[in-house]
Design a protein around this motif. Structure first.
Motif, PDB file in Angstrom:
ATOM      1  N   LYS A 250       0.855  -1.185   0.000  1.00  0.00           N
ATOM      2  CA  LYS A 250       0.000   0.000   0.000  1.00  0.00           C
ATOM      3  C   LYS A 250       0.891   1.235   0.000  1.00  0.00           C
ATOM      4  CE  LYS A 250      -3.563   2.398   2.736  1.00  0.00           C
ATOM      5  NZ  LYS A 250      -4.437   2.313   3.931  1.00  0.00           N
TER       6      LYS A 250
ATOM      7  N   LEU B  56       0.849   5.429  -0.336  1.00  0.00           N
ATOM      8  CA  LEU B  56       0.041   6.652  -0.312  1.00  0.00           C
ATOM      9  C   LEU B  56       0.617   7.692  -1.263  1.00  0.00           C
ATOM     10  CD1 LEU B  56      -0.560   7.219   3.520  1.00  0.00           C
ATOM     11  CD2 LEU B  56      -2.019   5.980   1.908  1.00  0.00           C
TER      12      LEU B  56
ATOM     13  N   THR C  33     -10.594   9.730  -2.027  1.00  0.00           N
ATOM     14  CA  THR C  33      -9.447   8.867  -2.264  1.00  0.00           C
ATOM     15  C   THR C  33      -9.780   7.823  -3.328  1.00  0.00           C
ATOM     16  OG1 THR C  33      -8.682   9.154   0.005  1.00  0.00           O
ATOM     17  CG2 THR C  33      -7.833   7.259  -1.202  1.00  0.00           C
TER      18      THR C  33
ATOM     19  N   TRP D 248      -2.705   4.660  -3.338  1.00  0.00           N
ATOM     20  CA  TRP D 248      -3.855   5.376  -2.786  1.00  0.00           C
ATOM     21  C   TRP D 248      -3.694   6.868  -3.081  1.00  0.00           C
ATOM     22  CZ3 TRP D 248      -7.504   3.405   1.232  1.00  0.00           C
ATOM     23  CH2 TRP D 248      -7.512   2.000   1.261  1.00  0.00           C
TER      24      TRP D 248
ATOM     25  N   MET E  64      -4.696  10.321  -2.645  1.00  0.00           N
ATOM     26  CA  MET E  64      -5.449  11.094  -1.666  1.00  0.00           C
ATOM     27  C   MET E  64      -5.687  12.516  -2.180  1.00  0.00           C
ATOM     28  SD  MET E  64      -3.463   9.748   1.741  1.00  0.00           S
ATOM     29  CE  MET E  64      -4.658  10.502   2.836  1.00  0.00           C
TER      30      MET E  64
ATOM     31  N   LEU F 236      -5.281  13.965   8.121  1.00  0.00           N
ATOM     32  CA  LEU F 236      -5.208  12.598   7.625  1.00  0.00           C
ATOM     33  C   LEU F 236      -5.928  11.651   8.579  1.00  0.00           C
ATOM     34  CD1 LEU F 236      -1.455  12.487   6.525  1.00  0.00           C
ATOM     35  CD2 LEU F 236      -3.462  13.073   5.144  1.00  0.00           C
ATOM     36  N   SER F 237      -6.734  10.786   8.023  1.00  0.00           N
ATOM     37  CA  SER F 237      -7.437   9.790   8.806  1.00  0.00           C
ATOM     38  C   SER F 237      -6.491   8.644   9.155  1.00  0.00           C
ATOM     39  CB  SER F 237      -8.631   9.255   8.015  1.00  0.00           C
ATOM     40  OG  SER F 237      -9.100   8.045   8.560  1.00  0.00           O
TER      41      SER F 237
ATOM     42  N   GLN G 240      -7.288   5.707   9.978  1.00  0.00           N
ATOM     43  CA  GLN G 240      -7.793   4.497   9.337  1.00  0.00           C
ATOM     44  C   GLN G 240      -7.358   4.442   7.876  1.00  0.00           C
ATOM     45  OE1 GLN G 240     -12.033   4.080   9.554  1.00  0.00           O
ATOM     46  NE2 GLN G 240     -12.055   2.032   8.670  1.00  0.00           N
ATOM     47  N   LEU G 241      -7.308   5.604   7.230  1.00  0.00           N
ATOM     48  CA  LEU G 241      -6.955   5.662   5.813  1.00  0.00           C
ATOM     49  C   LEU G 241      -5.485   5.349   5.578  1.00  0.00           C
ATOM     50  CD1 LEU G 241      -8.222   6.333   3.032  1.00  0.00           C
ATOM     51  CD2 LEU G 241      -7.421   8.662   3.358  1.00  0.00           C
ATOM     52  N   VAL G 242      -4.613   5.845   6.447  1.00  0.00           N
ATOM     53  CA  VAL G 242      -3.176   5.719   6.199  1.00  0.00           C
ATOM     54  C   VAL G 242      -2.546   4.475   6.833  1.00  0.00           C
ATOM     55  CG1 VAL G 242      -2.975   8.223   6.054  1.00  0.00           C
ATOM     56  CG2 VAL G 242      -2.459   7.085   8.219  1.00  0.00           C
TER      57      VAL G 242
ATOM     58  N   SER H 219       0.242   1.373   5.623  1.00  0.00           N
ATOM     59  CA  SER H 219       0.948   1.844   4.425  1.00  0.00           C
ATOM     60  C   SER H 219       2.414   1.432   4.508  1.00  0.00           C
ATOM     61  CB  SER H 219       0.844   3.365   4.304  1.00  0.00           C
ATOM     62  OG  SER H 219      -0.498   3.771   4.216  1.00  0.00           O
TER      63      SER H 219
END
Length: 207
Positions: free
Chosen positions: A10, A12, A43, A62, A64, A73-74, A76-78, A81
């Motif tokens: 993953k 970012l 995203t 990803w 963003m 920045l969330s 959960q989102l990052v 990574s």
């Protein structure tokens, strides 16, 4: 050999508004020229598969959305990574200055994740300004590597230079492969599925 990824990463793609993140990914993955700017509203995940030492590797980029304000920045989102690519507009001084805010926001959510500084739109930069830009990018790397190290920086163009853009992103992928398997080297057989290996050029180290 199955075409399904056996290993996945993953990555970012983040940075200031109008840096050209989506254009870079669309040019690298699909060969599309940059579109007239349309701000990303959410995203989006782009996928790339390569073969490394007979293993199918999936790279999930990803993308963003940039923000014209202090980034938030969330967690959960990052999370989970394996790398971050921080993109900005080389022709816009404010865009470069805002990278500090993005790096600070990232450092509140992640730790010990490699970061790569990617300056886009080098085609818009006058040749006499190149040396100063390289110096500034190197200094930025040195000043902002305490929590999540900035490994290196690149200067690319999503508009005019396919070769440098492809090689820059390929070097980042190879860094991930080396991290996941220390026995591997930069000379491993990692190539995009359906493509030939690109020739290499030197990248700009931050150390």
């Amino acid at each position: 050999m199955s075409s399904e990824p056996q290993v996945e990463f993953k990555v970012l793609f983040m940075g200031p508004f109008r840096g050209g993140k989506t254009s870079i990914l669309e040019k690298y993955l699909y060969g599309k020229p940059p579109r007239d700017h349309v701000a990303s509203m959410g995203t989006e995940v782009f996928h790339k598969k390569i073969i490394s030492n007979d293993i199918v590797v999936g790279i999930n980029f990803w993308d963003m959305p940039g923000q014209d304000r202090t980034p938030s920045l969330s967690a959960q989102l990052v999370r989970e990574s394996q790398a971050v690519i921080l993109v900005f507009d080389l022709s816009d001084k404010k865009s470069f200055e805002e990278c500090s805010k993005w790096k600070q926001a990232l450092d509140t959510k992640l730790e010990k994740v490699p970061v790569f500084l990617l300056g886009n739109k080098v085609d818009l930069v006058a040749s006499q300004k190149m040396s100063a830009l390289k110096r500034d990018m190197k200094e930025f790397c040195s000043r902002n590597s305490s929590k999540n190290p900035i490994v290196t920086y690149f200067m690319v163009s999503a508009l005019s230079d396919d070769k440098v853009l492809t090689e820059s992103l390929q070097q980042i992928i190879e860094h991930l492969l080396t991290m996941s398997n220390p026995a591997s080297s930069r000379n491993n057989d990692s190539i995009p599925i359906g493509q030939e290996r690109p020739s290499r050029e030197k990248s700009c180290k931050c150390s």
